[in-house]
Design a protein around this motif. Sequence first.
Motif, PDB file in Angstrom:
ATOM      1  N   LEU A 242       0.830  -1.210   0.000  1.00 58.47           N
ATOM      2  CA  LEU A 242       0.000   0.000   0.000  1.00 58.47           C
ATOM      3  C   LEU A 242       0.864   1.259   0.000  1.00 58.47           C
ATOM      4  CD1 LEU A 242      -2.841  -1.042   2.484  1.00 58.47           C
ATOM      5  CD2 LEU A 242      -3.016  -0.738   0.002  1.00 58.47           C
ATOM      6  N   THR A 243       1.999   1.208   0.675  1.00 61.12           N
ATOM      7  CA  THR A 243       2.916   2.360   0.695  1.00 61.12           C
ATOM      8  C   THR A 243       3.472   2.634  -0.704  1.00 61.12           C
ATOM      9  OG1 THR A 243       3.536   1.883   2.988  1.00 61.12           O
ATOM     10  CG2 THR A 243       5.002   3.315   1.714  1.00 61.12           C
ATOM     11  N   ILE A 244       3.940   1.573  -1.368  1.00 54.69           N
ATOM     12  CA  ILE A 244       4.469   1.725  -2.732  1.00 54.69           C
ATOM     13  C   ILE A 244       3.371   2.212  -3.670  1.00 54.69           C
ATOM     14  CG2 ILE A 244       5.471   0.497  -4.686  1.00 54.69           C
ATOM     15  CD1 ILE A 244       6.796  -1.382  -2.702  1.00 54.69           C
ATOM     16  N   LEU A 245       2.189   1.618  -3.552  1.00 56.50           N
ATOM     17  CA  LEU A 245       1.064   2.015  -4.407  1.00 56.50           C
ATOM     18  C   LEU A 245       0.693   3.474  -4.179  1.00 56.50           C
ATOM     19  CD1 LEU A 245      -1.074   0.966  -6.446  1.00 56.50           C
ATOM     20  CD2 LEU A 245      -2.528   0.451  -4.478  1.00 56.50           C
ATOM     21  N   GLY A 246       0.680   3.896  -2.920  1.00 55.67           N
ATOM     22  CA  GLY A 246       0.339   5.282  -2.607  1.00 55.67           C
ATOM     23  C   GLY A 246       1.348   6.265  -3.180  1.00 55.67           C
ATOM     24  N   CYS A 247       2.644   5.947  -3.068  1.00 54.52           N
ATOM     25  CA  CYS A 247       3.687   6.829  -3.621  1.00 54.52           C
ATOM     26  C   CYS A 247       3.561   6.927  -5.138  1.00 54.52           C
ATOM     27  CB  CYS A 247       5.070   6.306  -3.239  1.00 54.52           C
ATOM     28  SG  CYS A 247       5.459   6.420  -1.487  1.00 54.52           S
ATOM     29  N   GLY A 248       3.331   5.801  -5.784  1.00 52.10           N
ATOM     30  CA  GLY A 248       3.170   5.813  -7.237  1.00 52.10           C
ATOM     31  C   GLY A 248       1.950   6.598  -7.676  1.00 52.10           C
ATOM     32  N   ALA A 249       0.832   6.384  -6.973  1.00 50.20           N
ATOM     33  CA  ALA A 249      -0.396   7.106  -7.316  1.00 50.20           C
ATOM     34  C   ALA A 249      -0.235   8.606  -7.105  1.00 50.20           C
ATOM     35  CB  ALA A 249      -1.557   6.571  -6.478  1.00 50.20           C
ATOM     36  N   LEU A 250       0.492   8.993  -6.054  1.00 48.12           N
ATOM     37  CA  LEU A 250       0.729  10.419  -5.791  1.00 48.12           C
ATOM     38  C   LEU A 250       1.566  11.044  -6.896  1.00 48.12           C
ATOM     39  CD1 LEU A 250       0.247  12.655  -3.691  1.00 48.12           C
ATOM     40  CD2 LEU A 250       2.426  12.000  -2.633  1.00 48.12           C
TER      41      LEU A 250
END
Length: 519
Positions: A242-250
């Motif tokens: 979720l952390t990696i996904l959140g950084c990418g989405a941001l």
Amino acid sequence: MSSRPAPSTASATQAAPPLALLLTIFLLTLLEFLQSGMIAFAAAPIMGEIGASPEEFSLTTVAYAAVAISTISKQRWFVERLGWRNFVLASLGLFIIGSAICATSDSYQAFMSGRVIMGLGGAAFMTTGRVLVNLIPPSPQRFTGIKYFATGLSAGIAFAPGLASLSVAHDTWNGIFVLLILVAALAAVFAILSLPTELVPGELRSQSHPVLFMSLASGSFLVLYAIQRSQYDFFTDATMLLTILGCGALAMFYFFRSIRTHGRPLLGLQSLKHPRYIFGVALFMLCYVLLGANNYILPVVFQRGMGVPWEVVGQLETLGLSSALLAWLLMMWALPKWPGPKKYLVAGFVSLAIFGIQLSRLTSNAHIWSDVLPALAFNGIFLMFVMATTAMHTFRDVQHHDTALSHAQQLKNMLAQFGTALGVASSTLMLQWRSTEHYTSLATRFENGNPIYTQTLHALSHALTLNGAGPHADTMALAQLAQMVTQQATFMACLDYFLLVATIGLLGAVIMALQRLMK
């Protein structure tokens, strides 16, 4: 002497498009679906040849998709500065170089570098093929370009599994890439003969800010990496994912928010705010998710669930998906008489439901040609009826402006990379979840007090003893029985997946019948 009248402007616009242009459109689209379909189907043999683990091989897929998204985003930017001919030739050249590296690779690192270079060149093939249709002057003849585009799409989907299995069956896995090189070289010949070289004036060219482009590239890689890692870490390290996904989405949000206010953006999102386009892109996303999921699940159910040889699976899928070509021939005959898209969309989702229902009722001793092949044919019909119909109607509001059409195609195909990755990851997770549930349920029945378990174990042990297993017969029988339970659990999990597909097909048919954007 009487003079012959000059041809009118109307008749000039009705002239047939150059065959070289039509073949360029066909071959570029064919290449897109051939390369993705063949490499996905032949993943296991390729992994064995280059010494890569499943995790490493899936990382090459992530790298290709991330490079593809970045390259697709700049397609129009390159065309404006290079012209169509030089851009297509450069793309084909990079694709050929990457394919050659993959064909000669004997390590994971070499294969990875080849796939990245293939992505730099081949990512925009489908976008290019569709936008090149607009080089045909506005007239009924433009539909001829659509025919060649859709034929390339259906042929690539249909023939990829069979060609891949044929290549590997003859111990020439790198023949996959040799075939891609030959098709790309042929496309280059026709591109030289047909494509224009004009450049867009400097004051009209789109602009690309390096920071924004890096934000898109890094963001798309992180999102795709999180999706890929979910196949292995979803149940053990969800916080990290979720952390990696959140950084990418941001990072991607920053890119798309910033280009909205740009005077000449890399992607003109403001011109794409049409309900028909948004609805069509959502349909495309669903198709790509299902395409990715089915490409993963079908070999699993046939090989691991039913024990069908790998080579036969490729032939079976190609024969089944050949229905896409037949469905397109039917559409070409029917469209001039009944052009409305709704009936084709409804029929497509009904075909998807039939595909799911038929495969959800399979048994482990089902006959692949009489029980499985008809179901695969309905899957091909679904893909063609929905994808071809959506392709013809999604871009109607932007197709009269080349830049807007190009940006619309670019955004759609960028999202397609996420859709395919999401389809593979979600189907993998569902298979893991349902297989575990079924295995637990089946394993509880195999205990010493169960007469079926005792009889089966005794029969296996006796058979192994007769075949020379000796004192190890009981241990081998127990291992073989565990393997049978695992195979049955996998098979039952695949049936659950096809039941979900049937539900999606039925819901899709209802929604298509009620929607008013494409009627």
